[in-house]
Each structure stands twice: as C-alpha cells, then as structure tokens.
Design a protein around this motif. Sequence first.
Motif, PDB file in Angstrom:
ATOM      1  N   PHE A 154       0.843  -1.191   0.000  1.00 12.00           N
ATOM      2  CA  PHE A 154       0.000   0.000   0.000  1.00 12.00           C
ATOM      3  C   PHE A 154       0.881   1.244   0.000  1.00 12.00           C
ATOM      4  N   THR A 155       0.507   2.197  -0.827  1.00  5.70           N
ATOM      5  CA  THR A 155       1.172   3.497  -0.857  1.00  5.70           C
ATOM      6  C   THR A 155       0.104   4.583  -0.760  1.00  5.70           C
ATOM      7  N   SER A 156       0.542   5.797  -0.456  1.00  7.83           N
ATOM      8  CA  SER A 156      -0.388   6.922  -0.356  1.00  7.83           C
ATOM      9  C   SER A 156       0.216   8.115  -1.078  1.00  7.83           C
ATOM     10  N   PRO A 157      -0.625   9.098  -1.467  1.00  4.82           N
ATOM     11  CA  PRO A 157      -0.109  10.262  -2.194  1.00  4.82           C
ATOM     12  C   PRO A 157       0.915  11.056  -1.399  1.00  4.82           C
ATOM     13  N   SER A 158       0.824  11.019  -0.087  1.00  2.00           N
ATOM     14  CA  SER A 158       1.790  11.731   0.753  1.00  2.00           C
ATOM     15  C   SER A 158       2.241  10.822   1.885  1.00  2.00           C
ATOM     16  N   ASP A 159       3.411  11.084   2.427  1.00  2.00           N
ATOM     17  CA  ASP A 159       3.939  10.265   3.507  1.00  2.00           C
ATOM     18  C   ASP A 159       3.049  10.363   4.743  1.00  2.00           C
ATOM     19  N   LEU A 160       2.964   9.259   5.490  1.00  2.00           N
ATOM     20  CA  LEU A 160       2.236   9.290   6.749  1.00  2.00           C
ATOM     21  C   LEU A 160       2.988  10.153   7.754  1.00  2.00           C
ATOM     22  N   ASP A 161       2.241  10.905   8.565  1.00  2.00           N
ATOM     23  CA  ASP A 161       2.910  11.689   9.600  1.00  2.00           C
ATOM     24  C   ASP A 161       3.289  10.769  10.772  1.00  2.00           C
ATOM     25  N   THR A 162       3.997  11.318  11.743  1.00  5.52           N
ATOM     26  CA  THR A 162       4.502  10.510  12.849  1.00  5.52           C
ATOM     27  C   THR A 162       3.379   9.822  13.610  1.00  5.52           C
TER      28      THR A 162
END
Length: 330
Positions: free
Chosen positions: A72-80
Amino acid sequence: MAYFDWRTCFGQLLTELEDSGQSRWAHTLRAQLTHRFEDNPHGDLSRWQEALNSLPDVPGAVADLNRSAVTFTSPSDLDTHQQQALEHGLRGLMPWRKGPFDFFGTYIDTEWRSDWKWERVAPHLADLSGRRILDVGCGSGYHCWRMLGAGARRVTGIDPGLLFLFQFLSVKRYLGEAPVDLLPVRVEDLPDGLECFDTTFSMGVLYHRRSPLDHLLELKSTLRRGGELVLETLVVDGPEGYSLMPENRYGQMRNVWFLPSCDTLLRWLDRTGFRNARVVDVSATTTSEQRRTDWMQFNSLENFLDPEDPSRTIEGYPGPVRATLIAEKP
C-alpha cells in the motif's frame, strides 16, 4: 469494549450469495457466523477489534497486489502519529504467519515467504481472469489478494482462525469494496454440492485431515464442471501406494496424518474422480522460506528440524517437501 459487527463485515457477500442463487449457503452461513461471534465469542475478539480500529485512515491509499509483498502506498507520507498508530495496530495482530505485506512503508516480514509459493504455483494455473475462486485454509488471505491481482472476479477464502480474519481485514480496510472475503469456517462447514467455483485452492491443508480422500471429495464438490483444483501438500519419496503416517508429531505438529508419495497422491485424485492430474512442482521447505521474524516471534522451522541433520525433522522423519498438483473436475 470493541464490538465486531459481523453483519456489516459479511453483508455484501451474503446479499450476493442470495442474488446468485446460493440462498441455501447464505442461510447456513448466517447461522454459523451468529454462533461464532454471538453465541460463543473468542476471548481475544475485542482486543483484535481494538487493534483493527486503531489503524489510521489514509486517504487516497493505493494497493499493488502484484508485488512479492502486498503493498500500500499513499499520495503523501504518513505523519509521525499515523506511523505510530499503524505500527501499534499491526503489532496488536501478531503473530503474522503468511505474507509479506507492506503498509505504507511498514514492512511485515511474516514467518512464511508465501510469495515464494505463489511464484512456484502461478505459472501453471489457468488464466484467473474473471474466475470465481475458493481458497481453502487461506490463513491471513495473502494468496487471496494475489489471486485478485491476477484478475479473479471474486475470491472467497476460508479459514477458522479468527486472528487471520482480523489480519485480512487490516488489508481490506485500505482496499474498500474489493471482491474478496475471508470466512471463518472450515471446508466441511460448506454446504454439499456447491459447484460454484471455477478454481479451488487447497494449499497446506491435506496433511491436517484424518481422511484425505474425504477432503478431496469436499474440494471436488465446490467446483463447477471443468473447474480446476490446485492442491499443495507435504509429500515423501516412495512408490505408488506409499504414505507416511507419523507416530505422533511431525515437525512438532500434532495434527499431521498422512504424507503420501506423489504417485500415491495422483492415485487418490484419480480415485476421487478428478482427471488430468499432474505434479507441477516439488520443493523442499527451507529455513529461508519459513522462519522466525520480528513479526512472528515464536519457534519456527529451524526449531523443528534435527540440529544434527537438518534434512530430517526433530522426530527423525524426512524433512518437509511440498508438492503442488493440478487437476480438473470432469
């Protein structure tokens, strides 16, 4: 206390079964699910539900079902905060045995490299495009997702382990209305004579059955005429008619009953009415394919082999070798 809403979880599948002429199965399944989740709920059910609920929402998540790890990937990085919640939730569903999976950069190195098995099996399969598939003993559903990635129309996995169900749901959470379901039932819980699947997989199940011929007949009854069986199981060297029945345990597993030779297995398939049965792969299981990891911290294959002779189990039997056979229902 977290509550598992099985009616919502399985509602779409139950509706599809009724709409497709499988109302008998839908009725039976409702009763089975009611008993499993309401009449006799598992003691860890609320803990697993809380772990599942803690997984973060990730808008725009995209899945790649054709990599070694279901990714799974997302358009932006996950935050902390999202990363921590993701790690916490997934670790709440340990041990992870079948995979691997990659959730937005959190890589779950499962006990089994199930992708290796898929790579051995996939080249020999009929085209899965548009097919209805049953995966018996599917574990967490890793191979179900690979089947969908290969073009299956609908995949139904069955496995009685409830932890597997919640691991599966952690994947499905980021796929939405994907036509894949995991039912916490056994193959003997299915109605007789379903005859509705184009392909039925049984991988790593046959040797756990006290009556292997009955298992083959159960698998046959799930298939439409002309449907394909994909069977993977432990085997041993020997002539037609030979089968090893362990005295007690095999590789520390208590529930291992019969390890046939490949020729014996071909005869079993013939006697149970399959045609064109053939062996497509024979591979020894190594400690690179099945091993302890940070996501499965209990004993694994290396602990089940003779330390003086790793070609044999700790009980002195031949080490694990698995064969994959394909056959058709006339």
